[in-house]
Design an enzyme around this catalytic site. Structure first.
Site, mmCIF file in Angstrom:
data_model
loop_
_atom_site.group_PDB
_atom_site.id
_atom_site.type_symbol
_atom_site.label_atom_id
_atom_site.label_comp_id
_atom_site.label_asym_id
_atom_site.label_seq_id
_atom_site.Cartn_x
_atom_site.Cartn_y
_atom_site.Cartn_z
ATOM 1 N N GLU A 92 0.830 -1.209 0.000
ATOM 2 C CA GLU A 92 0.000 0.000 0.000
ATOM 3 C C GLU A 92 0.860 1.253 0.000
ATOM 4 O O GLU A 92 1.971 1.250 0.547
ATOM 5 C CB GLU A 92 -0.842 0.021 1.286
ATOM 6 C CG GLU A 92 -1.938 -1.016 1.327
ATOM 7 C CD GLU A 92 -3.247 -0.459 0.817
ATOM 8 O OE1 GLU A 92 -3.228 0.407 -0.095
ATOM 9 O OE2 GLU A 92 -4.283 -0.887 1.320
ATOM 10 N N ASP A 93 0.310 2.333 -0.559
ATOM 11 C CA ASP A 93 1.007 3.623 -0.452
ATOM 12 C C ASP A 93 0.814 4.212 0.943
ATOM 13 O O ASP A 93 1.759 4.663 1.577
ATOM 14 C CB ASP A 93 0.550 4.601 -1.560
ATOM 15 C CG ASP A 93 -0.973 4.778 -1.632
ATOM 16 O OD1 ASP A 93 -1.729 4.076 -0.917
ATOM 17 O OD2 ASP A 93 -1.415 5.630 -2.427
ATOM 18 N N ASP A 113 -4.638 4.980 5.942
ATOM 19 C CA ASP A 113 -5.114 6.178 6.622
ATOM 20 C C ASP A 113 -6.253 5.781 7.568
ATOM 21 O O ASP A 113 -5.989 5.326 8.677
ATOM 22 C CB ASP A 113 -5.550 7.184 5.543
ATOM 23 C CG ASP A 113 -5.929 8.531 6.101
ATOM 24 O OD1 ASP A 113 -5.356 8.929 7.129
ATOM 25 O OD2 ASP A 113 -6.792 9.206 5.511
ATOM 26 N N ARG A 133 2.799 12.312 -8.146
ATOM 27 C CA ARG A 133 3.148 10.909 -7.865
ATOM 28 C C ARG A 133 4.619 10.640 -8.146
ATOM 29 O O ARG A 133 5.238 9.793 -7.516
ATOM 30 C CB ARG A 133 2.326 9.965 -8.757
ATOM 31 C CG ARG A 133 0.851 9.894 -8.427
ATOM 32 C CD ARG A 133 0.227 8.695 -9.117
ATOM 33 N NE ARG A 133 -1.220 8.761 -9.233
ATOM 34 C CZ ARG A 133 -2.073 8.409 -8.269
ATOM 35 N NH1 ARG A 133 -1.632 7.971 -7.110
ATOM 36 N NH2 ARG A 133 -3.380 8.489 -8.467
HETATM 37 P P1 IMP Z 1 -7.950 4.945 3.728
HETATM 38 O O1 IMP Z 1 -8.549 6.149 4.418
HETATM 39 O O2 IMP Z 1 -7.033 4.199 4.660
HETATM 40 O O3 IMP Z 1 -9.011 4.089 3.118
HETATM 41 O O4 IMP Z 1 -7.018 5.508 2.549
HETATM 42 C C1 IMP Z 1 -7.538 5.632 1.274
HETATM 43 C C2 IMP Z 1 -6.667 6.284 0.252
HETATM 44 O O5 IMP Z 1 -6.674 7.678 0.470
HETATM 45 C C3 IMP Z 1 -5.201 5.920 0.153
HETATM 46 O O6 IMP Z 1 -4.946 4.718 -0.517
HETATM 47 C C4 IMP Z 1 -4.707 7.118 -0.671
HETATM 48 O O7 IMP Z 1 -4.954 6.890 -2.055
HETATM 49 C C5 IMP Z 1 -5.581 8.247 -0.176
HETATM 50 N N1 IMP Z 1 -4.862 9.114 0.784
HETATM 51 C C6 IMP Z 1 -4.996 9.144 2.126
HETATM 52 N N2 IMP Z 1 -4.181 10.078 2.672
HETATM 53 C C7 IMP Z 1 -3.521 10.642 1.637
HETATM 54 C C8 IMP Z 1 -2.508 11.673 1.557
HETATM 55 O O8 IMP Z 1 -2.048 12.280 2.553
HETATM 56 N N3 IMP Z 1 -2.066 11.982 0.310
HETATM 57 C C9 IMP Z 1 -2.528 11.347 -0.825
HETATM 58 N N4 IMP Z 1 -3.457 10.386 -0.789
HETATM 59 C C10 IMP Z 1 -3.952 10.036 0.433
HETATM 60 MG MG MG Z 2 -5.146 8.287 -4.239
#
Ligand code: IMP
Ligand code: MG
Length: 182
Positions: free
Chosen positions: A99-100, A103, A165
Site C-alpha cells: 500500500e502507499d 489512513d 506521484r
Molecule cells: P484509507 O482512508 O485508509 O481508506 O485511505 C484511502 C486512500 O486515500 C489511500 O490509498 C490514498 O490513495 C488516499 N490518501 C490518504 N491520505 C492521503 C494523503 O495524505 N495523500 C494522498 N493520498 C492520500
Molecule cells: Mg489516491
C-alpha cells in the site's frame, strides 16, 4: 482559489530509499526460503512496490489490483470497489499487500477481506506510509516505512488530483488558502 503547493519535504529521496532497504531486509528475513507475491494497488502503490521489489532477494511475483473509492450518499467515506482485479490466482500463495498509505483503514480492510476470500497461504500488509492517528477501522500492518502526522502528503506514488506521484521524495502539501484570501 490558489492551487495547493508543496510546504516542506517530509522525507528526502535518500531517507525513503534507506528506509525501503531496511524494510526489504526485514521482509527477506521473514520470508526466507519462500516465494512471495507482491500485490500492488493502482496507482498509488506502484512506485513503492517497484522500489521495494528491487531490494528483495527472495523470489517475488507481482500482480496489481485497481480500486475506486467513493463516499456514500451521506458523504461518509469508506466505500471501495474493485475496478481491476488481479490477473492470476493467489490460492496457496504467500501474499504481501503493498500500500502507499493506510489512513482510515477502510481501503486496506476491504482489500484484505477480498484477498483473504481467495485462499492465500498467508496474507500480510506492507505500507510506505501509515497515519495511525486517523485510523477508524483496525487493520494489521505488518511492515511500515514511516508513521506520518495528520497532514496531506504527496510524492513517491501519492497524488493530489493525479499530480506529484513522480516525486522522489515525500512532501507535505499546503492545502490552506493564503491568509489574505481566507
Ligand atoms: P484509507 O482512508 O485508509 O481508506 O485511505 C484511502 C486512500 O486515500 C489511500 O490509498 C490514498 O490513495 C488516499 N490518501 C490518504 N491520505 C492521503 C494523503 O495524505 N495523500 C494522498 N493520498 C492520500
Ligand atoms: Mg489516491
Amino acid at each position: 482559489m490558489r492551487e495547493p503547493s508543496i510546504e516542506r519535504v517530509l522525507f528526502t529521496a535518500e531517507q525513503v530509499d534507506q528506509r525501503i532497504r531496511e524494510v526489504a531486509a526485514q521482509i527477506c528475513a521473514d520470508y526466507a526460503g519462500r516465494e512471495l507475491k507482491l500485490v500492488g494497488v493502482l496507482k498509488g502503490s506502484v512506485f513503492f512496490l517497484t522500489a521495494l521489489a528491487r531490494e528483495l532477494s527472495v523470489p517475488a511475483r507481482v500482480d496489481f489490483l485497481g480500486i475506486s473509492s467513493f463516499a456514500n450518499q451521506k458523504g461518509a467515506p469508506g466505500l471501495v470497489r474493485i475496478a481491476k482485479d488481479l490477473d492470476d490466482s493467489i490460492e496457496g500463495e504467500d501474499i504481501l499487500l503493498v500500500e502507499d498509505i493506510v489512513d482510515t483503514g477502510f481501503t486496506t480492510r476491504y482489500l484484505l477481506q477480498h484477498l483473504a476470500g481467495r485462499g492465500p497461504n498467508s496474507l500480510a500488509i506492507c505500507t510506505l506510509l501509515d497515519r495511525t492517528s486517523r485510523r477508524i477501522v483496525q487493520v494489521p500492518v505488518n511492515y511500515r516505512c514511516f508513521d506520518i502526522p495528520d497532514r496531506f502528503v504527496v510524492g513517491f506514488g501519492l497524488d493530489y488530483r493525479q499530480l506529484y506521484r513522480n516525486l522522489k521524495y515525500i512532501a507535505v502539501l499546503n492545502m490552506e488558502p493564503p491568509a489574505e484570501e481566507a
